[in-house]
Structure formats: structure tokens, C-alpha cells
Design a protein around this motif. Structure first.
Motif, short mmCIF file in Angstrom:
data_model
loop_
_atom_site.label_atom_id
_atom_site.label_comp_id
_atom_site.label_asym_id
_atom_site.label_seq_id
_atom_site.Cartn_x
_atom_site.Cartn_y
_atom_site.Cartn_z
N UNK A 169 0.80 -1.24 -0.05
CA UNK A 169 -0.15 -0.07 -0.13
C UNK A 169 1.07 1.15 0.05
N UNK A 170 0.08 2.42 -0.55
CA UNK A 170 1.10 3.48 -0.57
C UNK A 170 1.11 4.18 0.73
N UNK A 171 2.27 5.00 0.73
CA UNK A 171 2.59 5.73 1.94
C UNK A 171 1.64 6.94 2.17
N UNK A 172 1.52 7.64 3.24
CA UNK A 172 0.74 8.97 3.20
C UNK A 172 1.26 9.92 2.42
N UNK A 173 0.57 11.04 2.26
CA UNK A 173 0.98 12.14 1.35
C UNK A 173 2.20 12.79 2.02
N UNK A 174 3.20 13.06 1.36
CA UNK A 174 4.51 13.91 2.08
C UNK A 174 5.42 12.78 2.61
N UNK A 219 -0.41 19.79 -2.69
CA UNK A 219 -0.54 18.82 -1.50
C UNK A 219 -1.57 18.07 -1.46
N UNK A 220 -2.85 18.37 -1.39
CA UNK A 220 -3.95 17.71 -1.38
C UNK A 220 -4.72 18.19 -2.42
N UNK A 221 -5.44 17.22 -2.98
CA UNK A 221 -6.03 17.52 -4.45
C UNK A 221 -7.47 18.07 -4.03
N UNK A 222 -8.17 18.57 -4.86
CA UNK A 222 -9.35 19.23 -4.74
C UNK A 222 -10.35 17.92 -4.70
N UNK A 223 -11.55 18.30 -3.97
CA UNK A 223 -12.81 17.20 -4.02
C UNK A 223 -13.01 16.53 -5.13
N UNK A 224 -12.99 15.06 -4.97
CA UNK A 224 -13.17 14.37 -6.42
C UNK A 224 -11.91 14.12 -7.21
N UNK A 254 -4.36 12.25 -5.75
CA UNK A 254 -2.92 12.35 -6.35
C UNK A 254 -2.07 11.20 -6.64
N UNK A 255 -1.69 11.25 -7.91
CA UNK A 255 -1.11 10.00 -8.63
C UNK A 255 0.09 10.74 -9.46
N UNK A 269 -6.34 10.33 -0.02
CA UNK A 269 -6.63 11.29 -0.91
C UNK A 269 -5.32 10.84 -2.24
N UNK A 270 -5.39 9.72 -2.29
CA UNK A 270 -4.42 9.09 -3.22
C UNK A 270 -4.93 8.04 -4.14
N UNK A 271 -4.14 7.88 -5.01
CA UNK A 271 -4.56 6.17 -5.70
C UNK A 271 -3.73 5.18 -5.28
N UNK A 272 -4.51 4.37 -4.61
CA UNK A 272 -3.74 3.18 -4.02
C UNK A 272 -3.63 1.70 -4.83
#
Length: 945
Positions: free
Chosen positions: A303-308, A379-384, A387-388, A413-416
Motif C-alpha cells: 500500500x502507498x505511504x501517506x502524502x508527504x 499537496x492535497x487535491x481538490x474534492x473528487x 494524487x497520482x 486522497x491518493x490512488x492506491x
């Protein structure tokens, strides 16, 4: 199969075969008969010079086989064989000749092995459900081969031996009968019915797909009673001789194992394409560990790590390192916080904006928070959006990120990734409220199966793999508890029913047995069974009726027959070698060599048979095969004379070949040379022995007469060892020849001339004097070594030709014993007054002792060469030594009296370099104090050896 091979035997022929019109000689080993014969079994022998053709019947022929006519034909250089079917042809004959039927069956259209012949070799596949009618009049079988025939009454009979006339079989077989089987009896235990055939060498030859010592089981990848191969698109099926053949593991077109791939798919180029989040492991296995930015969960997914967070630990996902400018969250160790956006004046920018000099600027519309103004600075994408790869992408209604096979995660807020075994997944009816645990796999890696939205290694119970896509698990039919291949093919059934061939039954059919709630097929050798092995039969089929130790066999032993009523084997009558039923009238072959078969009975024909016995393996007399005249003719025409027909074989010795003569000559030459070498070797040893004896006797010839006494002494020495108290057999011989008593001490009588010189002294010989003489010589040599600084060379004169060691190597004699007595007497006498000399420093020479001996220098006849030389040159020797003498000659260590000077009468010539001055002389072994004393081991004289 058998029908086309025996087509000739089905031809209807007359019962009587007319004898041939040409006379012939019919032979077996040891006997020949002349006449007319229709017999074709065996081989015709042809050779130049034969006046009458010779026909050989089966047997072993050698160069000594009688009669003479047969021997001459067999040993002829032009001899050749023309064999009947089943026998080997040969343009040349090599003796011994074993003329025997090859492994198989030969049938003849006429009785007594006459007429046309057809040969059937052992089949290479089992004979099953085959029946061939036989109308032949005679049969010949090779050894260890049996055939099964059925009569009109449908009874199965085993024939083990040749049948010269089928009309002489038991009544039940005299009508038409059919051949149903032929096998070799060399294999123990026998081969399986459907798996292989027994060869003449005694081993089972298995058919393709069968294996085992008796070809009783299927090899890997084969199934069913005929061991057929598993389906071509299946790497593993329900195999085995009782298996159904259903596919358990289909072939994989892009199997990851083919390219050393774990969590990926092998491409057409042979390279592994990893699932998202995986990379090559440290051991070289592709797609075996998580790539940077991902961590491995307890289920094996990446699984992908958290943003940042650029790297995080496996299992927990705790962040290890953050992006540049980011800092670890104090409350959540899995997160990294973005840097705070503030103007130059210190004013903090709100979410959705970033610091641009002295003011806050709105982020790109794709970003919820950002660090700059472009869409790639989110850093965080908009609603809907999610981040990829540093950009914000949207997700469809199945939650799949645009441009990938990844699933959208609303919390991160990412693609996993979808998981380790999933190649594609989805979240049905995806919305902002959807969570990642709602994802469902839609495709799996090759080798995994899709069951209820998850990829598993095998379909769970109650489901089976769909035949449409080959990886989706579908539920079984309601009538089945478990199924395979199809929802309706039941492997197990509910309500205590039994599954048999995919159906649920209340009881198992015949030829099956119950195992784990299903009906399994019996082994093909069995009619009924208790298990699936070939030795678990409880009843047997008709072609293998004999049940022994759980195995169904085709025949009983040779001297037994199968009884249907009892289902067992019963011994034949004592007169029968083999039989079809009990009683003396049911014989198929006779045990005695003097009996033949007549209507199923064994009849004695020893008085009628030529030679007194029947032909082995044929069951007929030789004279039955030969007629005195052709049938249909009148008086018998005189037969041509055949030389040697009744004469025993006499082997004529031919001339020796040149190479044989050469070998004989070379052998004789070698033996002659070897004998000469042995003689010369013996003579050389004798010369060496004589030379040795010559040296030991001081140059005198040594000859001994070896009479019977000496030979007897030598024999006693070999048997009992040396004579007690003697050195060798020679001493024993001389003591006997001298007529001296064999005692330790003996009195020697000297000659009258010497008796007066000795003054009437009796010479007592204290046993053999060899030890005393050697000790005296050692003492003398020691004194000479002490006194002489260098060896003195004796002048070359004939007087000194006697060896210095002659007294130490010669045999003991009476004269030496006398010398020893004189020495002892001289030693005990008072020393004479020395005469005046010119030099006071030298010790004057003593006068000549009254008892001359070889130990005294004046006894010229017994002095050694060295002693004589010293004595004759004593004046010069003393003058040369006077310069080194002390001022006081009487007290000089060199002029002081010594044991040597007292014994020999000669002065000591030099100082003792090794031993200090002797203040008290050591006792001599010849002194009065030691003579006759018992030896004291603790105070032994140092001069004794």
C-alpha cells in the motif's frame, strides 16, 4: 489381431496328409531314421555331398552328436539351414546349434506337425476380448509360453505343451476350439491384464501410460483403466488408474513462475510486469518486495505511504522520511505535514492559497492545498481528485483512478494499489463516502481464482472453476455438496448419498468400492474389490479367473486346472503334465518320457518308440514321423544307402595348422629357456655358497660328505630345531664323527708328542669354545687398537698369506683347545726376569715361554701376519716410540705392564686415549681368580662380551 495372424489355420484341409514321395533322413540329437515324412517343423539341413536330404527336429546339436552322417553334415563347410516358420534360418552353422522354436505359437494344418505352418510370436499388447477359431491339426509351443483356448462348451482351457494331433486331446476339446489368449509364463508375478505383456526374458513390458513392476498403475499425467493422458490444456488432473481425469489445474499461458515472477504477469517478451507497488527483491525474484513509497501489509499487499512521506516501515506504515520541507506529524506517525504558507509579513495563508512574496495567492483549481500556483504543486487535491505521480486525477464510478488500474482512497486522497494477487479491482458505486475496504477484485494473477471479489489460491468448497473464463469460482448445483469442472458434476453428495461418476446414488454400482462418500472404480484386473489396488480383488473376471492373494491371475500352475465350481486350482492326475480337468482321461500332455497322448490318456510306448522315448517337447516318437513308403503306392521301394546312418560319431583329427605348430614350437623354446635359466640360477647359488665356505675356512677347500647320517641330522634339525647345546647340525655331525660324548665337559686326549710338551696335563674341553675364542679375539683386537696409532701393513710375503681372521672363523678343533690350555698355564706362571736392553725407557722383551702357542709371538706356525710383522720389526718400532716415552720408564703409562703384554709377550706401543691410568689391573677371564667361577651378573668382567 490374432484373426489376421492365423488366417492360414482357418483353411479347411483334409484330415490325412499324403506322405512326400522323396525319401529323407529325419534326425534328432543322437538318432536318425531314413524314410518318407511330411513333418515340416524344424529345419532342412543341406550340404555339399549329401546323397539324401536331412531334416532336423528341434534339439541341441554339437560337433559330437551321433550318428556319423549327421556329424559330417553339421561340420561340413557348406552346411546351411532352411527353417520352417518360427525357426531361424542360417546360411552357415555354428556349433553347438540350438534349434528351438522362437517365443510364440506355431500351428500346422496337418497332424504330426505336417503341412503348412503359421507362426505367432508373443504379442506386444495384451490380448483382450479376442477369439480366433482354430481348425489346425497340430500345435507347437515354445518353452514358457501358454495359450488359452475355448471349446464349444465355452470352457476355458490352458495349453502348456505341444499337441502333435488335436484328435488325441480329451473328448471335450476334439471338436472345434478357439484361441483367446497367448502369454509368456516367464514373469513372476504375472503382468497386469491391461497394462503390459510378459516378455520372454521374464520382465513386464508396459504400455504407454502404465508403470510399475507388473504395469499395474498409471504414470503421472495419466488416468483411467487404460491410463490415457490428462487433457492437453490441463497441467494437473485427477490422475491414476481409478482417476476421473477432471482438470484440477489448467495450463497458464502467462504463468508467473515461467519468468521468476511472484506478484506480476509474464509478458510476451518473457519479462515480468509487476503489480503496482512491487519491485524486484533482494534475492533476484521479480515483484517480490514493495517499492519506495509503499509498505507491505500483513496480508502481503503493498500500500502507498501517506502524502508527504517518501518511505515508511512495513506492517505499520509509520513514516521513516518525509519530503523536503515536510515534517513528521506529532500525533500520527504515519503522516508528514506540509510547510506552513506565510507572507513576508508573517501572515499565515489560509487553505487553498500559498505565499507569494508579501501576499497570499489562490492555489490552482485542482488543488485543495498547495505550495505553488501550478497543478503539479498540489499537496492535497481538490474534492473528487486524487494524487497520482504528483498530479491530481479523477476517479470513475468504480473508483478507478484515471489512466491507471489503481483504486481511489478517499482517506489518503491518493490512488492506491489493488493488492498482491489482483491485477484489476473496483469499488462499486464509488462516492466521497466510499472506503477502500469496499474494493473488489475483478481480475487475478494467473494461477489464482476469483471468489467473491477476492483472489484465492483455490476455489472454496461448494464451488468450482468456471469453464468460461477458467479463474472465476462458481457455486455447485444444489444436488451436490462439492463439484468439479461443472456445477452438476458431483464429487460428494448430501443426505448420505454416494457420488459415482458425477451423480449422487444411494449405493455404489459393481466394479466400484466406497471411499470418502464416493464410489471409486476397481482396478481393471478385478471384477469386484475392496480397494483400488490390483491386489485388492474380491472377485475376478472371466479372462483372469484365478484369485490368489487378492490378485486375479489368468492361469493356475502348469500341473493344475481351474475348477469353476470351487473357484480354485486343483492338481492334475499324476500321469498328466498338464490337464483340462480331473482324472487320467483329461490330460493335455504326458509327464513320462515314455508315454504319448491317446484320447486324453497317457499310453506307454517305450517298446514301440525308436530309442525308447518320445522326442522332448514334441510328445511323439521319432518312428511315428517316418513312413517306410509313400501312401498310395504298392510295395516299398528300396531306400538309398546312407553311409553312417547308424554309426556313432568318430571325430577325425585333422592336420595342425601352421599357426598351431608355431605356437607349439614357441612354447617348447620358452620352456627350454626357462629350464636353463633355473639351472644356471641354482648353479650360481651353489657357487656363492662354496665361496662363502671357502672364506670362512681361511682359503681351505671345505668339503663334506653328505651321507645318510648327515641327511638324517638335517631332517631332524628341520623337524625339531637345533640340537640342544649346539650351534648347528654341523657341530652335531662333527661331535658324532669324532666319537666324543655329548656332554658339556669332555676330556681331550692330546697326541703323544704334545703330551710330553704339556707335561701330562689333561685338557678339559668346557663345551664349545666358539664364544671363548671370539671373546679372546675381541680382547686382542682391543689391545692392538689401544696401542697402535695407525695400522701396520704386513710385508707382501707368502708367509703372511693366511687371513688375520682365520682363527676367529675356523671351526673349533683340538689344537685350538690345546693353545687355550697353554695360554692359561703361561698366564699363571711368574714373569721371567727381562734381559738388559740398550734403552732403559723401553720394557725389555721377555724370554720365550715354555709353552708356545698361537697366542705367543714366537710360535711362528700359529702367529697371525700382523703379529709376525710386529715381532720382526719390534726394534724399529721401539726406537720410534722411545722419543715419546717418559723420563721414568718404569713408571710410564706406556711401559707399564698390561694384560696384552703379559699374554702376548709384546710391549704396549701407545697410550690409552680413552681410558685413564689403571691403578689396579682388571681381572682377566683367564686369571686364576676368575677361571672356573660362576658368573655374577651384577659384577661381570667388562672384557666379557
Amino acid at each position: 489381431m490374432l484373426a489376421r495372424l492365423f488366417s492360414l489355420s482357418l483353411i479347411s484341409l483334409p484330415a490325412v496328409i499324403v506322405a512326400q514321395s522323396t525319401p529323407t533322413v529325419l534326425c534328432v540329437p543322437g538318432q536318425c531314421l531314413q524314410g518318407y515324412s511330411n513333418t515340416t517343423i524344424g529345419a532342412s539341413l543341406s550340404a555339399s555331398g549329401l546323397s539324401t536330404p536331412i531334416h532336423l527336429l528341434p534339439g541341441t546339436y554339437s560337433s559330437t552328436t551321433s550318428p556319423q552322417v549327421l556329424h559330417d553334415a553339421l561340420t561340413a563347410s557348406s552346411a546351411s539351414l532352411n527353417s520352417s516358420p518360427g525357426f531361424s534360418n542360417s546360411t552357415s552353422i555354428s556349433l553347438p546349434l540350438n534349434l528351438a522354436l522362437q517365443s510364440g505359437l506355431s500351428v500346422y494344418t496337418g497332424n504330426l506337425y505336417s503341412g503348412q505352418a503359421t507362426f505367432q510370436s508373443l504379442p506386444n499388447i495384451p490380448v483382450i476380448n479376442t477369439s480366433v477359431p482354430l481348425s489346425s491339426r497340430s500345435l507347437a509351443l515354445s518353452s514358457n509360453v501358454w495359450i488359452a483356448v475355448t471349446s464349444s462348451g465355452n470352457s476355458r482351457t490352458i495349453v502348456w505343451s505341444a499337441v502333435p494331433d488335436t484328435a488325441q486331446l480329451p473328448t471335450s476339446l476334439q471338436s472345434s476350439f478357439s484361441l483367446v489368449d497367448i502369454q509368456s509364463a516367464a514373469c513372476t508375478p504375472g503382468c497386469s491384464a491391461s497394462g503390459g505383456v510378459c516378455s520372454a526374458s521374464g520382465t513386464c513390458q508396459c504400455l504407454p501410460g502404465f508403470t510399475g513392476s507388473s504395469c499395474e498403475s498409471c504414470a503421472a499425467g495419466f488416468f483411467g483403466p487404460t491410463c490415457q493422458a490428462c487433457p492437453s490444456n490441463c497441467s494437473q488432473c485427477d490422475e491414476g488408474i481409478t482417476g476421473s481425469g477432471r482438470c484440477l489445474k489448467p495450463d497458464l499461458a502467462n504463468d508467473p513462475a515461467k519468468c521468476n515472477c511472484k506478484n506480476g504477469v509474464c509478458g510476451t517478451d518473457g519479462k515480468c510486469q509487476c503489480n503496482a507497488g512491487f519491485t524486484t527483491g533482494d534475492d533476484g525474484t521479480a515483484c517480490s518486495k514493495c517499492t519506495s513509497g509503499f509498505f507491505q501489509t500483513s496480508s502481503g499487499d503493498c500500500q502507498i505511504c501517506q502524502i508527504g512521506c517518501t518511505s515508511c516501515s512495513d506492517g505499520t506504515g509509520a513514516c521513516l522520511t518525509c519530503k523536503t520541507g515536510f515534517s513528521k506529524d506529532g500525533n500520527d506517525n504515519t503522516k508528514c505535514n506540509a510547510p506552513q504558507q506565510a507572507t513576508s509579513g508573517g501572515i499565515v495563508c489560509p487553505n487553498g492559497s500559498f505565499s507569494s512574496g508579501g501576499q497570499c495567492t489562490p492555489c490552482n483549481s485542482a488543488c485543495q492545498t498547495c505550495t505553488a500556483g501550478t497543478a503539479n504543486d498540489c499537496v492535497i487535491c481538490a474534492q473528487g481528485s486524487f494524487l497520482f505521480n504528483g498530479a491530481c486525477v479523477s476517479a470513475n464510478t468504480d473508483g478507478i483512478c484515471s489512466g491507471s488500474n489503481l483504486i481511489a482512497d478517499n482517506n489518503k486522497k491518493e490512488c492506491d494499489s489493488c493488492g498482491a494477487k489482483c491485477t484489476k479491482c473496483k469499488i462499486p458505486n464509488f462516492s466521497v463516502a466510499s472506503t477502500v475496504n469496499q474494493k473488489q477484485c475483478t481480475e487475478c494473477l494467473p494461477g489464482s481464482f476469483l471468489s467473491k471479489g477476492a483472489c484465492v489460491d483455490s476455489c472454496p468448497a461448494g464451488t468450482t472453476v468456471s469453464a468460461q473464463d477458467g479463474f472465476t469460482c462458481i457455486p455447485c448445483d444444489s444436488a451436490c455438496s462439492t463439484c468439479s469442472g461443472s456445477p452438476t458434476f458431483c464429487l460428494s453428495c448430501p443426505n448420505n448419498q454416494l457420488a459415482s461418476s458425477g451423480k449422487c446414488l444411494s449405493s455404489c454400482p459393481s466394479s466400484t468400492f466406497t471411499s470418502n462418500g464416493s464410489c471409486q472404480a476397481c482396478h481393471p484386473d478385478c471384477a469386484t474389490c475392496s480397494g483400488g489396488s490390483f491386489n485388492q480383488c474380491t472377485a475376478c473376471p472371466a479372462n483372469r479367473p484365478v484369485l490368489i492373494n487378492g490378485r486375479c491371475l489368468p492361469t493356475c500352475a502348469k500341473d493344475q486346472f481351474f475348477d469353476k465350481s470351487t473357484g480354485g486350482c486343483i492338481k492334475c492326475d499324476d500321469s498328466c503334465d498338464s490337464c483340462s480337468a480331473s482324472g487320467p482321461s483329461q490330460c493335455l500332455a504326458c509327464k513320462s518320457a515314455t508315454q504319448v497322448l491317446r484320447n486324453g490318456r497317457c499310453v506307454d510306448v517305450s517298446s514301440d518308440c525308436t530309442g525308447g522315448s518320445v522326442i522332448p517337447g514334441l510328445g511323439v516318437c521319432l518312428n511315428e514321423l517316418v513312413f517306410t513308403k509313400p501312401d498310395g503306392t504298392g510295395a516299398a521301394a528300396p531306400l538309398p544307402t546312407v553311409t553312417g546312418l547308424n554309426s556313432p560319431t568318430i571325430i577325425k583329427k585333422g592336420r595342425l595348422e601352421w599357426w598351431q605348430i608355431l605356437l607349439m614350437v614357441l612354447g617348447c623354446v620358452f620352456i627350454f629357456v626357462f629350464i636353463i635359466w633355473l639351472f644356471r640360477r641354482k648353479q650360481k647359488k651353489k657357487r656363492q655358497e662354496r665361496t662363502k665356505m671357502f672364506m670362512l675356512n681361511g682359503g681351505k677347500n671345505f668339503t663334506e660328505k653328505k651321507g645318510w647320517k648327515l641327511r638324517l641330522a638335517q631332517m631332524a634339525t628341520k623337524l625339531f630345531g637345533k640340537v640342544r647345546g649346539s650351534g648347528s647340525w654341523r657341530w652335531w655331525w662333527r661331535t658324532r664323527m669324532d666319537n666324543t660324548p655329548s656332554t658339556t665337559a669332555k676330556i681331550v686326549k692330546p697326541s703323544p708328542a704334545k703330551k710330553s710338551a704339556l707335561g701330562g696335563v689333561k685338557i678339559v674341553h668346557l663345551g664349545p669354545s666358539s664364544v671363548e675364542r671370539v671373546s679372546m679375539d675381541h680382547l686382542r683386537s682391543a689391545e692392538e687398537a689401544r696401542s697402535s696409532p695407525m695400522p701396520l701393513l704386513a710385508p707382501s710375503s707368502s708367509r703372511y698369506d693366511r687371513p688375520l681372521t682365520s682363527y676367529t672363523t675356523t671351526t673349533t678343533n683340538i689344537e685350538e683347545e690345546e693353545d687355550i690350555v697353554r695360554l692359561i698355564g703361561s698366564y699363571n706362571r711368574p714373569a721371567p726376569t727381562p734381559p738388559p736392553t740398550k734403552t732403559a725407557m723401553l720394557i725389555p722383551l721377555p724370554p720365550i715361554p715354555p709353552e708356545p702357542s698361537k697366542f705367543h709371538p714366537y710360535h711362528q706356525s700359529r702367529m697371525t701376519a700382523a703379529d709376525r710383522f710386529k715381532h720382526e720389526n719390534r726394534g724399529e718400532y721401539r726406537d720410534s716410540m722411545s722419543s715419546t716415552s717418559d723420563s721414568d720408564g718404569a713408571n710410564s703409562i706406556r711401559s707399564a705392564p698390561s694384560l696384552y703384554s703379559q699374554i702376548t709377550g709384546m710391549p704396549r706401543k701407545g697410550p690409552d686415549a680413552r681410558v685413564p691410568e689403571q691403578r689396579e689391573l682388571l681381572n682377566s677371564r683367564f686369571s686364576g681368580s676368575t677361571f672356573g667361577m660362576k658368573e655374577d651378573k651384577s659384577k661381570r668382567n667388562p672384557f666379557w662380551k
